[in-house]
Design an enzyme around this catalytic site. Structure first.
Site, PDB file in Angstrom:
ATOM      1  N   ARG A  33      -6.507 -22.712  -7.080  1.00 20.38           N
ATOM      2  CA  ARG A  33      -7.680 -23.387  -7.620  1.00 20.38           C
ATOM      3  C   ARG A  33      -7.687 -23.289  -9.160  1.00 20.38           C
ATOM      4  O   ARG A  33      -8.727 -23.078  -9.769  1.00 20.38           O
ATOM      5  CB  ARG A  33      -8.986 -22.856  -7.041  1.00 20.38           C
ATOM      6  CG  ARG A  33     -10.172 -23.814  -7.207  1.00 20.38           C
ATOM      7  CD  ARG A  33     -11.413 -23.276  -6.526  1.00 20.38           C
ATOM      8  NE  ARG A  33     -12.547 -24.192  -6.659  1.00 20.38           N
ATOM      9  CZ  ARG A  33     -13.561 -24.015  -7.519  1.00 20.38           C
ATOM     10  NH1 ARG A  33     -13.574 -22.969  -8.322  1.00 20.38           N
ATOM     11  NH2 ARG A  33     -14.553 -24.882  -7.573  1.00 20.38           N
ATOM     12  N   GLY A  77     -14.904 -18.983  -1.018  1.00 20.78           N
ATOM     13  CA  GLY A  77     -14.547 -20.271  -0.458  1.00 20.78           C
ATOM     14  C   GLY A  77     -15.216 -20.436   0.894  1.00 20.78           C
ATOM     15  O   GLY A  77     -14.629 -20.905   1.860  1.00 20.78           O
ATOM     16  N   GLY A  78     -16.473 -20.007   0.969  1.00 17.75           N
ATOM     17  CA  GLY A  78     -17.176 -19.979   2.248  1.00 17.75           C
ATOM     18  C   GLY A  78     -16.940 -18.659   2.941  1.00 17.75           C
ATOM     19  O   GLY A  78     -17.360 -17.600   2.477  1.00 17.75           O
ATOM     20  N   ASP A 108     -19.184 -15.745  -5.623  1.00 25.64           N
ATOM     21  CA  ASP A 108     -18.081 -16.490  -5.040  1.00 25.64           C
ATOM     22  C   ASP A 108     -16.734 -15.888  -5.439  1.00 25.64           C
ATOM     23  O   ASP A 108     -16.631 -15.152  -6.422  1.00 25.64           O
ATOM     24  CB  ASP A 108     -18.153 -17.955  -5.482  1.00 25.64           C
ATOM     25  CG  ASP A 108     -17.575 -18.918  -4.455  1.00 25.64           C
ATOM     26  OD1 ASP A 108     -16.864 -18.462  -3.540  1.00 25.64           O
ATOM     27  OD2 ASP A 108     -17.843 -20.131  -4.571  1.00 25.64           O
ATOM     28  N   ASP A 164     -25.523 -24.176  -9.053  1.00 28.76           N
ATOM     29  CA  ASP A 164     -24.167 -23.761  -8.704  1.00 28.76           C
ATOM     30  C   ASP A 164     -23.237 -23.874  -9.913  1.00 28.76           C
ATOM     31  O   ASP A 164     -23.672 -23.999 -11.061  1.00 28.76           O
ATOM     32  CB  ASP A 164     -23.669 -24.578  -7.499  1.00 28.76           C
ATOM     33  CG  ASP A 164     -22.689 -23.813  -6.630  1.00 28.76           C
ATOM     34  OD1 ASP A 164     -21.525 -23.671  -7.030  1.00 28.76           O
ATOM     35  OD2 ASP A 164     -23.089 -23.365  -5.528  1.00 28.76           O
ATOM     36  N   ASP A 165     -21.946 -23.866  -9.657  1.00 27.25           N
ATOM     37  CA  ASP A 165     -20.887 -23.825 -10.661  1.00 27.25           C
ATOM     38  C   ASP A 165     -21.059 -24.911 -11.729  1.00 27.25           C
ATOM     39  O   ASP A 165     -21.359 -26.059 -11.418  1.00 27.25           O
ATOM     40  CB  ASP A 165     -19.548 -24.014  -9.938  1.00 27.25           C
ATOM     41  CG  ASP A 165     -18.355 -23.710 -10.808  1.00 27.25           C
ATOM     42  OD1 ASP A 165     -18.525 -23.387 -11.993  1.00 27.25           O
ATOM     43  OD2 ASP A 165     -17.226 -23.804 -10.272  1.00 27.25           O
ATOM     44  N   PHE A 183       0.857  -1.192   0.000  1.00 31.66           N
ATOM     45  CA  PHE A 183       0.000   0.000   0.000  1.00 31.66           C
ATOM     46  C   PHE A 183       0.888   1.235   0.000  1.00 31.66           C
ATOM     47  O   PHE A 183       1.702   1.448   0.910  1.00 31.66           O
ATOM     48  CB  PHE A 183      -0.896   0.014   1.231  1.00 31.66           C
ATOM     49  CG  PHE A 183      -1.793   1.231   1.334  1.00 31.66           C
ATOM     50  CD1 PHE A 183      -2.942   1.334   0.564  1.00 31.66           C
ATOM     51  CD2 PHE A 183      -1.473   2.273   2.199  1.00 31.66           C
ATOM     52  CE1 PHE A 183      -3.755   2.457   0.652  1.00 31.66           C
ATOM     53  CE2 PHE A 183      -2.287   3.401   2.297  1.00 31.66           C
ATOM     54  CZ  PHE A 183      -3.436   3.481   1.524  1.00 31.66           C
ATOM     55  N   ASN A 204     -12.684 -17.671  -5.193  1.00 30.77           N
ATOM     56  CA  ASN A 204     -12.020 -18.879  -4.711  1.00 30.77           C
ATOM     57  C   ASN A 204     -10.497 -18.817  -4.743  1.00 30.77           C
ATOM     58  O   ASN A 204      -9.834 -19.837  -4.896  1.00 30.77           O
ATOM     59  CB  ASN A 204     -12.500 -20.088  -5.526  1.00 30.77           C
ATOM     60  CG  ASN A 204     -13.867 -20.544  -5.061  1.00 30.77           C
ATOM     61  OD1 ASN A 204     -14.060 -20.892  -3.902  1.00 30.77           O
ATOM     62  ND2 ASN A 204     -14.849 -20.505  -5.957  1.00 30.77           N
ATOM     63  N   ASP A 210     -17.302 -23.097   3.876  1.00 23.57           N
ATOM     64  CA  ASP A 210     -17.451 -24.257   3.004  1.00 23.57           C
ATOM     65  C   ASP A 210     -17.572 -25.546   3.803  1.00 23.57           C
ATOM     66  O   ASP A 210     -17.886 -26.597   3.248  1.00 23.57           O
ATOM     67  CB  ASP A 210     -16.248 -24.366   2.059  1.00 23.57           C
ATOM     68  CG  ASP A 210     -16.429 -23.538   0.790  1.00 23.57           C
ATOM     69  OD1 ASP A 210     -17.535 -23.021   0.569  1.00 23.57           O
ATOM     70  OD2 ASP A 210     -15.458 -23.416   0.024  1.00 23.57           O
TER      71      ASP A 210
END
Length: 728
Positions: A443, A526-527, A478, A366-367, A280, A480, A546
């Site tokens: 992922r 991821g939850g 989402d 979903d996905d 930053f 991930n 998740d």
């Protein structure tokens, strides 16, 4: 008035129903923090102590007075370069290459209502519900100006704090650190409560004494993260759920952050929360302004339960927005654990048909519905419907689901991109990657550069083309992976990228909700990797983790409840053996745990027995019966599941006439002793009837000694008891 300025003493007092926050402009123009705690009146500057402290420097204006030092005095805006060697709230690299800033008081303004922050989420309130204090500070050398913003919601015992930093000088400066709030305490012994974890094990509670060291939490991940939550609690050593003083800071921001707590050499304690200062370095040209995301502050003199309830009320009523802010959310069935990527339009329809027969109200696809998405190696970024896979246009599938009496929802991951995608092949420079280096995959994917408007606009248009194809009433948003390759080809100042990424994300979400005002948005990373107050401004519920294992969820939801309303936690009944842990728990137990959240299912109904299907119908009936109590009632933690053999929690109506108690046996032993669960929040000297058993209990005994749980064989039994006050 909740905000009072006393001209004689130059003291600002911010009063809420049960607390007072006080600060003072001193003779040199420094803004000193005096007090935050139990509601009080008068001037608390008697708490300031002046002494000649070795190696604690003195401002030039103090002359020969060596008793005056910023290294010791409590401050509202501690700055790097004023002789304060504790953690600073603001650090600036000036146009001449020097580091340092020295902000002095210039004036103030008090207005009705609550301030807003351009491009950022913030607590909101009507004119008669809040007041705003603006305090103007300036560095006389560089002409950089800071406006400190305080929002006071007196009925909620909530104070918010933000800042606007403006470069009025000649030449470009760099903001190197920006903390939204600082609390300085001249004495006292405190513990720090923070909420740590990892993917599928979020928001575990850690309580540690604050000693002569710096305790630092934060995220370098570009999201608020599974690793730490952007919330901190400072509590007296003897503070419990029901007694003692405690203070909370919650950051209304979803990106990288930093929280600090330290005891200095003179036993004073400082706590700060704001933006991470790693990666930053934000540039401000002449005339440029930077808005620091806000922190929500609250104080309780009666323990941690009341502290949490203050935050719950604020977030539920003054942060969440939209159609479902005050409305029961539909009970949903998500397709993910039922079929993962292996589905088509017919199997989704059959899933919906079974859901409708059970009384479920919404089906979520979903996905796997878009582009060439066969697995998680490809097609992220290609947001067009794979009609070949579905066997029909999306509009037809949505219509068929609606004709079953169900709402229809869909999954997106707009920030992600696979290298094997049409979008990446067309615009590889739109991904966040470092030139000349192979990117870090996570992922099997990269992240899009949401700091660039053309990228945000393109994905927004793609998403709208999908949502416009049918009556889609829910989106699961989402993300991930974490942000690691922090480089944008759109700027030479890479220290601005993470902040600008969040501004781009918030712009996307705001436009989405403006275009689809009735859309129910559920946040997810991821939850629970982006479960924070900033996201609640856009999504009134967030997938809590998740990990859908009921026993693990008792602890995850326990930790989350310290800072967030229970009904913002997405919680589903899933299949057993559980897909994350392999644990087998009773269907009833899974329902009891998930019912204390935004309720739904994550399983394939055709694999259930008739007994389990009937259990779903009963769970939905009970969820509807208790829904108003859970949404509007006060929440109490009755046990600590990390230390006790039972996890228990309670909802109590605001008038104290109703209470719903849930309990889960976490451990079973031979010849087991009885567990007694002590209730809270009931009316003293009253009688309450437990509805299922019909038994009547005295309220004082329920709160003093508790109610015994049955001693039964078998693991992970759960119990739910609903009490109603008996009219005498």
């Amino acid at each position: 008035m909740s905000i009072v300025f006393t001209e004689k003493d130059k003291v600002f007092s911010l009063h809420t129903k049960k607390s007072t926050y006080q600060m003072k402009v001193d003779q040199y123009g420094f803004l000193l923090h005096l007090y935050y705690g139990r509601k009080s009146r008068g001037c608390m500057d008697y708490l300031l102590h002046y002494a000649d402290r070795g190696f604690s420097g003195n401002p030039y204006e103090a002359g020969e007075d060596r008793t005056y030092s910023m290294d010791v005095l409590p401050q509202e805006l501690p700055c790097q370069g004023t002789g304060d060697f504790r953690s600073s709230a603001v650090a600036i690299k000036n146009s001449d290459g020097s580091y340092g800033c020295d902000f002095r008081y210039q004036g103030y303004r008090i207005t009705k209502g609550k301030y807003g922050i351009p491009g950022l989420p913030a607590v909101y309130a009507d004119r008669d519900e809040a007041e705003t204090l603006e305090i103007y500070m300036e560095d006389k050398v560089t002409k950089v100006k800071v406006t400190l913003l305080y929002g006071v919601l007196p009925k909620l015992d909530i104070i918010t704090r933000s800042a606007r930093i403006q470069n009025n000088g000649a030449g470009k400066i760099y903001l190197e650190k920006a903390q939204a709030a600082c609390l300085d305490f001249v004495g006292g012994e405190y513990d720090l409560l923070c909420f740590y974890g990892r993917h599928t094990s979020e928001r575990n509670v850690q309580r540690t004494p604050i000693g002569h060291n710096a305790q630092v939490i934060g995220s370098r991940r570009g999201t608020s993260s599974h690793q730490y939550n952007p919330m901190m609690i400072l509590a007296g050593r003897k503070t419990t759920e029901d007694a003692g003083s405690c203070y909370a800071m919650s950051f209304v921001y979803s990106g990288s952050f930093k929280g600090e707590a330290e005891k200095d050499q003179y036993n004073q304690t400082r706590m700060l929360l704001g933006l991470s200062d790693e990666l930053f370095s934000y540039p401000l040209e002449t005339g440029g302004a930077f808005h620091v995301p806000e922190v929500v502050l609250t104080y309780s003199g009666t323990g941690l339960a009341a502290l949490s309830q203050n935050l719950h009320s604020c977030f539920q009523n003054h942060l969440c927005r939209g159609k479902y802010k005050d409305k029961a959310r539909p009970v949903l069935l998500n397709s993910w654990e039922a079929s993962y990527f292996d589905f088509n339009g017919e199997s989704i329809y059959q899933l919906g048909k079974q859901a409708a027969e059970l009384g479920i109200e919404m089906l979520v696809m979903d996905d796997g519905w878009f582009g060439n998405r066969k697995d998680d190696y490809r097609a992220l970024g290609d947001w067009y419907v794979n009609e070949e896979k579905l066997g029909e246009p999306l509009a037809g599938l949505v219509k068929k689901i609606n004709e079953l009496g169900l709402k229809f929802g869909i999954w997106f991951e707009p920030e992600g991109i696979n290298e094997d995608s049409d979008l990446f092949r067309a615009h590889p420079d739109w991904a966040l990657t470092i030139p000349g280096r192979d990117p870090v995959r996570s992922r099997n994917q990269l992240l899009l550069d949401f700091s660039r408007k053309e990228v945000v606009d393109h994905v927004f248009e793609q998403m709208c083309r999908v949502l416009d194809q049918g009556n889609i009433e829910y989106v699961k948003w989402d993300l991930n992976r974490s942000l690691s390759d922090c480089f944008s080809r759109n700027t030479a100042d890479q220290g601005r990228v993470q902040y600008d990424y969040m501004i781009g994300l918030y712009d996307f979400l705001e436009r989405l909700l403006q275009r689809y005002p009735d859309l129910l948005l559920e946040g997810c990373s991821g939850g629970g990797g982006r479960f924070d107050a900033g996201m609640l401004y856009y999504s009134p519920q967030i997938w809590c983790s998740d990990n859908s294992d009921a026993i693990e969820r008792v602890s995850i939801q326990y930790g989350t409840s310290f800072g967030y309303p229970v009904l913002t936690m997405g919680a589903h009944v899933s299949a057993v053996p559980n897909h994350q842990t392999g644990r087998v728990t009773p269907f009833h137990t899974r329902g009891v745990v998930a019912m204390s959240g935004a309720f739904g299912y994550e399983l394939d109904p055709k694999k259930l027995s008739e007994e389990e299907k009937q259990a779903i119908r009963e769970q939905i009936r009970e969820y509807k019966q208790y829904g108003s109590l859970m949404q509007k009632g006060l929440y109490y933690r009755l046990t600590n599941p990390a230390k006790e053999e039972v996890g228990a929690w309670e909802f109590v109506s605001q008038d104290g006439d109703e209470a719903l108690v849930s309990a889960v046996m976490l451990k079973v032993h031979g010849n087991m002793p009885v567990s007694y669960i002590r209730l809270k929040g009931l009316k003293p000297d009253s009688l309450y009837r437990e509805q299922k058993s019909g038994k009547v209990y005295p309220s004082d005994a329920l709160m003093e000694m508790g109610i015994p749980l049955p001693v039964e064989m078998g693991e992970y039994r759960a119990y739910q008891m609903y009490f109603i006050k008996v009219e005498e």
